[in-house]
Design an enzyme around this catalytic site. Structure first.
Site, PDB file in Angstrom:
ATOM      1  N   LYS A   1      -7.716 -12.886 -14.835  1.00  0.00           N
ATOM      2  CA  LYS A   1      -8.419 -12.755 -13.547  1.00  0.00           C
ATOM      3  C   LYS A   1      -8.322 -11.299 -13.076  1.00  0.00           C
ATOM      4  O   LYS A   1      -7.257 -10.693 -13.131  1.00  0.00           O
ATOM      5  CB  LYS A   1      -7.742 -13.673 -12.521  1.00  0.00           C
ATOM      6  CG  LYS A   1      -8.218 -13.482 -11.101  1.00  0.00           C
ATOM      7  CD  LYS A   1      -7.343 -14.286 -10.136  1.00  0.00           C
ATOM      8  CE  LYS A   1      -7.839 -14.185  -8.714  1.00  0.00           C
ATOM      9  NZ  LYS A   1      -7.312 -13.211  -7.851  1.00  0.00           N
TER      10      LYS A   1
ATOM     11  N   LYS B   1       5.965 -15.640  -1.667  1.00  0.00           N
ATOM     12  CA  LYS B   1       6.436 -14.264  -1.428  1.00  0.00           C
ATOM     13  C   LYS B   1       7.964 -14.219  -1.402  1.00  0.00           C
ATOM     14  O   LYS B   1       8.571 -13.307  -1.953  1.00  0.00           O
ATOM     15  CB  LYS B   1       5.832 -13.711  -0.143  1.00  0.00           C
ATOM     16  CG  LYS B   1       4.346 -13.459  -0.343  1.00  0.00           C
ATOM     17  CD  LYS B   1       3.712 -12.636   0.728  1.00  0.00           C
ATOM     18  CE  LYS B   1       2.315 -12.264   0.279  1.00  0.00           C
ATOM     19  NZ  LYS B   1       1.267 -12.765   1.157  1.00  0.00           N
TER      20      LYS B   1
ATOM     21  N   LYS C   1      -5.903  -6.678  -8.244  1.00  0.00           N
ATOM     22  CA  LYS C   1      -5.163  -5.436  -7.995  1.00  0.00           C
ATOM     23  C   LYS C   1      -3.787  -5.496  -8.638  1.00  0.00           C
ATOM     24  O   LYS C   1      -3.322  -4.524  -9.205  1.00  0.00           O
ATOM     25  CB  LYS C   1      -4.934  -5.249  -6.484  1.00  0.00           C
ATOM     26  CG  LYS C   1      -6.126  -4.824  -5.712  1.00  0.00           C
ATOM     27  CD  LYS C   1      -5.734  -4.441  -4.293  1.00  0.00           C
ATOM     28  CE  LYS C   1      -5.385  -5.633  -3.415  1.00  0.00           C
ATOM     29  NZ  LYS C   1      -6.528  -6.383  -2.892  1.00  0.00           N
TER      30      LYS C   1
END
Ligand code: ADP
Ligand code: TRP
Length: 325
Positions: free
Chosen positions: A195, A116, A198
């Site tokens: 894959k 992140k 979202k």
């Protein structure tokens, strides 16, 4: 087998976004499949969600939707302890005791945190501390088998190390949990063949409207072979989804239609759409039932909260005593 003999399974789900069929086959269905063999604890990770959602209405809506989704897919509140993480604020207290045992360089090793930060997210202290809160989630109710996706396996490993550290410092208190990585579940491909995720915008929403589901399925990317040409089912994104949804003998007929030619991609998608809508019909009905009966949902959550509070009460008392408070 009595409940006492079953191992304690535990997993949390963050309330974020609309679930897709990759989430269903890769995670949600696994919890349902495990609810008979394990003493399962499933919770809505609403405290963890605060690392990304800082809007009251948004968080409340997401939590509510996730509860409905779980009940709809068959998580059975008679078998599973279903609760919100925030129903046991003791996890935040335990996080502090753990925080005072682990070091900053040790926490800096977390892959998910590093990823992140590498993506440019400015990390809050909460994001940095995410694995410690997750350890408290697992250890406080005595989770032994922790079903998680591959990306979360390291966090369970960290929970194990924290349990060991606490036990070494204060005496035997926590069981060491084991991750159960659902590797055997094939990655569900999205409408573009990557894959389903979202973040890639290639999802088929599990509980979308008929129109949304139709749009997603009819938009699945294929090659340009015509209806009569022979095709390889194993490289076709539509067929990959048929394998999850369509049962025999129809699945073999479709395979034959691909291999011999005669079945076009458009037709294959239409069959998939019909089968998918039948596949989710009962789940949708269940979801509508719970949506229309908020009192029942509230009762399920109240009972889950009471059950989990009883479980953690004695443990947090023991911990306070051991640390000297
Ligand atoms: P997304 O990639 O859409 O953000 P999450 O990371 O929130 O999904 O995943 C939630 C759970 O669903 C995880 O346990 C993950 O392993 C599973 N999952 C997500 N996408 C897929 C997929 N395409 N196939 C199988 N499992 C998946
Ligand atoms: N971090 C997990 C995820 O994003 C959710 C989670 C929070 C969790 N606490 C947990 C999973 C405890 C298993 C056990 O998917």
């Amino acid at each position: 087998m009595t409940t006492q003999q079953k191992k304690t399974g535990l997993s949390g789900i963050q309330p974020s976004g609309v679930p897709h069929i990759g989430n269903y086959f890769g995670a949600m269905k696994q919890f349902v499949d495990m609810q008979d063999e394990l003493d399962m604890h499933v919770f809505i990770a609403d405290l963890h969600a605060l690392t990304t959602i800082q809007n009251k209405a948004d968080l409340e809506g997401q939590v509510h939707n996730l509860i409905l989704d779980y009940l709809a897919v068959g998580v059975d509140p008679e078998k599973v302890t279903l609760y919100r993480q925030s129903d046991i604020p003791e996890v935040a207290e335990l996080t502090w005791y753990f925080d005072c045992l682990v070091t900053v360089p040790w926490l800096e090793r977390a892959h998910s945190y590093k990823d992140k930060v590498a993506k440019g997210i400015e990390p809050t202290v909460g994001l940095f501390n995410y694995p410690v809160l997750m350890s408290a989630d697992i250890l406080l109710p005595g989770g032994e088998v922790i079903p998680v996706g591959k990306d979360q396996a390291q966090h369970v490993e960290m929970a194990r190390e924290i349990a060991r550290k606490f036990n070494n410092t204060y005496g035997d208190t926590f069981r060491e949990p084991e991750e159960y990585v659902m590797e055997h579940v094939a990655v569900v491909p999205g409408t573009d063949g990557q894959k389903m995720s979202k973040s890639y915008g290639n999802t088929i929403p599990l509980f979308g409207t008929d129109a949304e589901i139709k749009k997603a399925i009819m938009g699945i990317v294929t090659d340009s072979k015509g209806p009569d040409e022979p095709k390889d089912p194993e490289t076709c994104n539509v067929f990959a989804l048929h394998k999850l949804i369509t049962s025999e003998p129809q699945l073999s007929e479709i395979r034959e239609g691909y291999e011999k030619g005669g079945l076009g991609y458009g037709e294959s998608k239409k069959i998939l759409l019909d089968n998918y809508l039948s596949f989710i019909a009962a789940m949708r009905e269940k979801r509508t039932y719970y949506e229309e009966n908020p009192g029942i949902v509230r009762q399920i959550l109240d009972e889950g909260a009471q059950k989990i509070q009883k479980i953690v009460h004695a443990k947090i008392k023991e911990v306070r005593e051991k640390v000297g408070l």
